[in-house]
Design an enzyme around this catalytic site. Structure first.
Site, PDB file in Angstrom:
ATOM      1  N   ASP A   9      13.832  -2.249  -0.454  1.00  0.00           N
ATOM      2  CA  ASP A   9      12.420  -1.872  -0.287  1.00  0.00           C
ATOM      3  C   ASP A   9      12.062  -0.825  -1.324  1.00  0.00           C
ATOM      4  O   ASP A   9      12.834   0.089  -1.598  1.00  0.00           O
ATOM      5  CB  ASP A   9      12.180  -1.301   1.115  1.00  0.00           C
ATOM      6  N   TYR A  21       4.133  -4.268   2.615  1.00  0.00           N
ATOM      7  CA  TYR A  21       5.016  -3.165   2.989  1.00  0.00           C
ATOM      8  C   TYR A  21       4.253  -2.059   3.722  1.00  0.00           C
ATOM      9  O   TYR A  21       3.281  -1.521   3.199  1.00  0.00           O
ATOM     10  CB  TYR A  21       5.671  -2.598   1.725  1.00  0.00           C
TER      11      TYR A  21
END
Ligand code: ZN
Ligand code: ZN
Length: 772
Positions: free
Chosen positions: A180, A378
């Site tokens: 991420d 995200y």
């Protein structure tokens, strides 16, 4: 709930009161910055001797023993943060379906793309964590190092992932980090790279959604190196949180040990100031003395007008008496109300709490899952922007199929907020779809509606204000008002839940009759307690913690027994802790100091510097934190006993309160002790036992897998107080726990009969199967 719940568990034993905490599944694990775990000093000493050294020498020995010929360095190895992301990337990059391999429950994927052989594998969040370097005694201690997380018992499952990456590393001719894209993800990738692959840097895939399109683009155009700003900012945060966590919990525990008690106590770098904010509010509420005041209303044409000022002096009401007539004036105005700005994490959390009562930490957890499902972007972002690069019009087109409201998105450019984020845009739906239920569905739809509404037209309202001025000469300072609202153009409110309330008012002008003057007596209200949502917004405003940690910090304060309730209330322990620290070690709860560190870390993330400079900056900040901790240690060591006493008095009140909350009735058997709800650590269930144990061994079984609390209801049949069984995601269940109660007996008999029947059927089935 089934009646078998009441069958006695084996070996009920009296242990401590404790809430059941379900273990998260792997896919639920959210990678977070650890707010600093409490650990008693003696445990650490023991662990050090036992494992660190052996684990390290073992892994080194294994390295050299590996046969060289196994290595076929022919593949590009992509490493993600979570298994689900690996699968998404593999599917996105493969021309046909990728090959999946699994070993010991850990999967990786192989595929070819443009004649390149690609392997996609994953970590499972952090594979390494900080611990203190061996050979340091007491506290404060400052030397830390990264070690494999699997050395910790509750992270033992990470070993399989560690081993898999190690194995695959032998086949990698090139590595791409695809964790991420934020500080935590960067640290996860960096650690894998330097500690498993022994490599200084690698290419970096950057993406905000797990959609095929974006993943392909991101693979074709990777960053040439790790994002060093994120890496160093992240590592600095880990160091600082760890230094605070370990040293402060050692300080607190050693103080409490000094006065002869034991409890695992801890206070993190951000937790201290956060708890202080809540305690301060608690004190305001306690200090608050309600004051009477009056509101004055005038009625005309059946419309209620208000005198806009509150009256605190009762004599002032006199001047309103006898008002019979007034001059009315109506003013109209048109107002445009712009749509709300796109969601960053904090606004998503506050809105999810406001509209659906989903707690901030749960919102983060669910949003993380929706992101891994590929249907939203995200979530750990502070951006309120929708950049053209995400091609919002395409997304809106795709959403139309399931959300007809998408047609309302007519603006060329969306309305954006002020906040931005260097790593990600705001939270937006990707346009991909998945069937959802419950809270996931609520949250997803909220995100979709918010996204659409930022492209929708302004709402237009017409406001109307009628003012009444009494005609008596002496009343020229008095004015009564009534406000009306009409919605002329619904705009974005057709899409997103809004609180525009229409109120119709006729036009009134000229002389009107006042039918009645009314006084209503009220009381001033104490300041409101924080909710989880209002608290995280405040922490954000004060720049305490990060978007990813704030909700978890609030959770931690609850877990440690400092907070209580839906609207957040400090417990006696929390109050005493702050009171003691204010007096004897105010640095710990100094909000300014925490914020300064936070700002310094932000600077690392934004600096345009080379890694060497960033590393230097990291050392500087850690040095500052060490200095602060040294000062705290001085305070503590000088006043250990006073601090211990203060904490102990809070603990005592807390324990008494817990006992009170768990005491049900006088024991019907011995009539001496009280029946209490207790928790058995071995069987992991609650049970009821007499406080006169061991003289009286009366016990009652309670349903498993549930938190048990007292209710205020009484069993109609046997007059025992009823209890509540609380299970996650289910309505609390009220039940009678008396095994001699006729209702319970009947339920048990019915259940036994059903069981017997079922057995008979099973036997029948077995016989039938045999005869065929
Ligand atoms: Zn008893
Ligand atoms: Zn009963």
């Amino acid at each position: 709930m089934a009646v078998e719940s009441f069958l006695p568990p084996s070996n009920p034993k009296i242990t401590v009161e404790k809430a059941v905490k379900p273990k998260p599944r792997t896919e639920e694990l959210v990678t977070i910055e650890s707010p600093g775990k409490p650990m008693p000093a003696f445990l650490i000493e023991k662990r050090k001797k036992a494992s660190i050294k052996s684990a390290r020498t073992k892994s080194r020995a294994k390295n050299t023993a590996e046969p060289k010929e196994l290595a076929r360095k022919d593949s590009i190895l992509i490493i993600t943060e979570k298994p689900q992301a690996a699968q998404k990337i593999a599917n996105a990059l493969a021309s046909d379906s990728p090959k999946k391999y699994s070993e010991d429950g850990v999967s990786y994927y192989e595929l070819t793309r443009n004649n390149d052989k690609i392997i996609v594998a994953s970590a499972v969040g952090h594979l390494f964590n900080l611990t203190y370097s061996p050979g340091q005694k007491g506290w404060p201690i400052f030397k830390l190092e990264w070690v494999p997380s699997y050395e910790r018992k509750n992270s033992a499952f990470t070993k399989k992932y560690f081993d898999m990456l190690k194995k695959l590393s032998k086949r990698a001719k090139e590595i791409i980090i695809a964790s991420d894209y934020d500080t935590e993800g960067e640290v996860i990738g960096w650690n894998v790279l330097r500690f498993i692959f022994k490599q200084a840097s690698a290419k970096r895939m950057k993406y905000s959604t797990l959609t095929s399109e974006e993943l392909q683009k991101s693979y074709e155009n990777p960053l040439p190196e790790l994002d060093w700003n994120q890496a160093y900012a992240g590592e600095t945060r880990h160091y600082i949180d760890w230094l605070y966590g370990i040293n402060l919990s050692r300080a607190l525990m050693s103080a409490i040990k000094k006065v002869g008690s034991f409890k695992i106590l801890s206070i993190g770098r951000v937790q201290g100031p956060a708890l202080k904010i809540i305690v301060d509010r608690e004190r305001e509420i306690e200090k608050f003395k309600p004051q009477p005041y009056w509101q004055v209303f005038a009625f005309s044409n059946n419309i209620k007008f208000i005198y806009p000022k509150d009256i605190f002096n009762k004599e002032d009401l006199e001047k309103f008496k006898g008002i019979k007539e007034a001059l009315a004036e109506t003013k109209k105005d048109e107002e445009n109300i712009a749509p709300p700005v796109p969601f960053d994490l904090t606004t998503l959390q506050t809105e999810a709490y406001r509209l659906h009562k989903i707690s901030p930490s749960e919102t983060l957890r669910i949003a993380q899952q929706l992101y891994l499902d590929g249907i939203i972007s995200y979530p750990r972002t502070s951006s309120q922007k929708i950049p053209p690069a995400i091609e919002p019009k395409k997304i809106l087109k795709r959403l139309e199929k399931h959300f007809p409201q998408a047609k309302e998105a007519v603006r060329e450019k969306p309305l954006e907020g002020k906040k931005s984020d260097p790593a990600h845009p705001s939270i937006f739906p990707t346009g991909e779809f998945k069937e959802l239920n419950g809270k996931e569905k609520q949250l997803y739809e909220l995100i979709v509606k918010r996204f659409i509404s930022t492209f929708a037209k302004d709402a237009i309202i017409e406001t109307k204000k009628i003012t009444l001025v009494p005609t008596r000469a002496k009343d020229k300072d008095i004015k009564f008002v009534a406000n009306g609202l009409a919605i002329k153009e619904k705009g974005w409110t057709k899409v997103y839940p809004a609180t525009l309330e229409e109120k119709e008012l006729p036009d009134m002008n000229g002389k009107v009759k006042i039918d009645e003057i009314k006084f209503e007596e009220k009381e001033t209200q104490p300041p409101k307690r924080y909710t989880p949502a209002s608290l995280i917004s405040l922490l954000e405003k004060k720049n305490l913690g990060t978007k990813a940690t704030r909700s978890l910090i609030v959770d931690t304060l609850f877990e440690r027994g400092y907070l209580d309730g839906k609207s957040i209330k400090a417990t006696p322990l929390g109050l005493k802790l702050i009171e003691t620290l204010e007096k004897d070690s105010p640095i710990i709860i100094d909000e300014k100091l925490t914020r300064q560190l936070e700002e310094e870390m932000d600077k690392i993330q934004k600096a345009k510097s080379v890694p060497e400079q960033l590393e230097k900056k990291e050392k500087e900040i850690i040095g500052k934190a060490e200095k602060v901790i040294t000062d705290i240690a001085k305070d503590f060591k000088a006043k250990e006993e006073e601090i211990g006493k203060g904490l102990l008095s809070g603990l005592q009140i807390l324990r008494d309160e817990q006992r009170e909350a768990n005491t049900i009735i006088q024991c019907p058997v011995c009539k001496k002790g009280n029946l209490r709800i207790l928790f058995n650590k071995t069987s992991h269930r609650y049970f009821v036992a007499c406080s006169a144990y061991p003289e009286c061994k009366t016990t009652y079984t309670l349903p498993p897998n549930a938190l048990i609390k007292k209710s205020d209801k009484i069993c109609e049949e046997c007059n025992f107080p009823k209890l509540l069984a609380i299970r996650k995601g289910k309505r609390p269940w009220e039940f009678c726990f008396n095994k001699d109660c006729p209702i319970v007996k009947k339920q048990l008999e019915e259940w036994r009969a059903r069981q017997a029947n079922k057995n008979k059927e099973d036997n029948q089935d077995a016989e039938n199967a045999n005869s065929q």
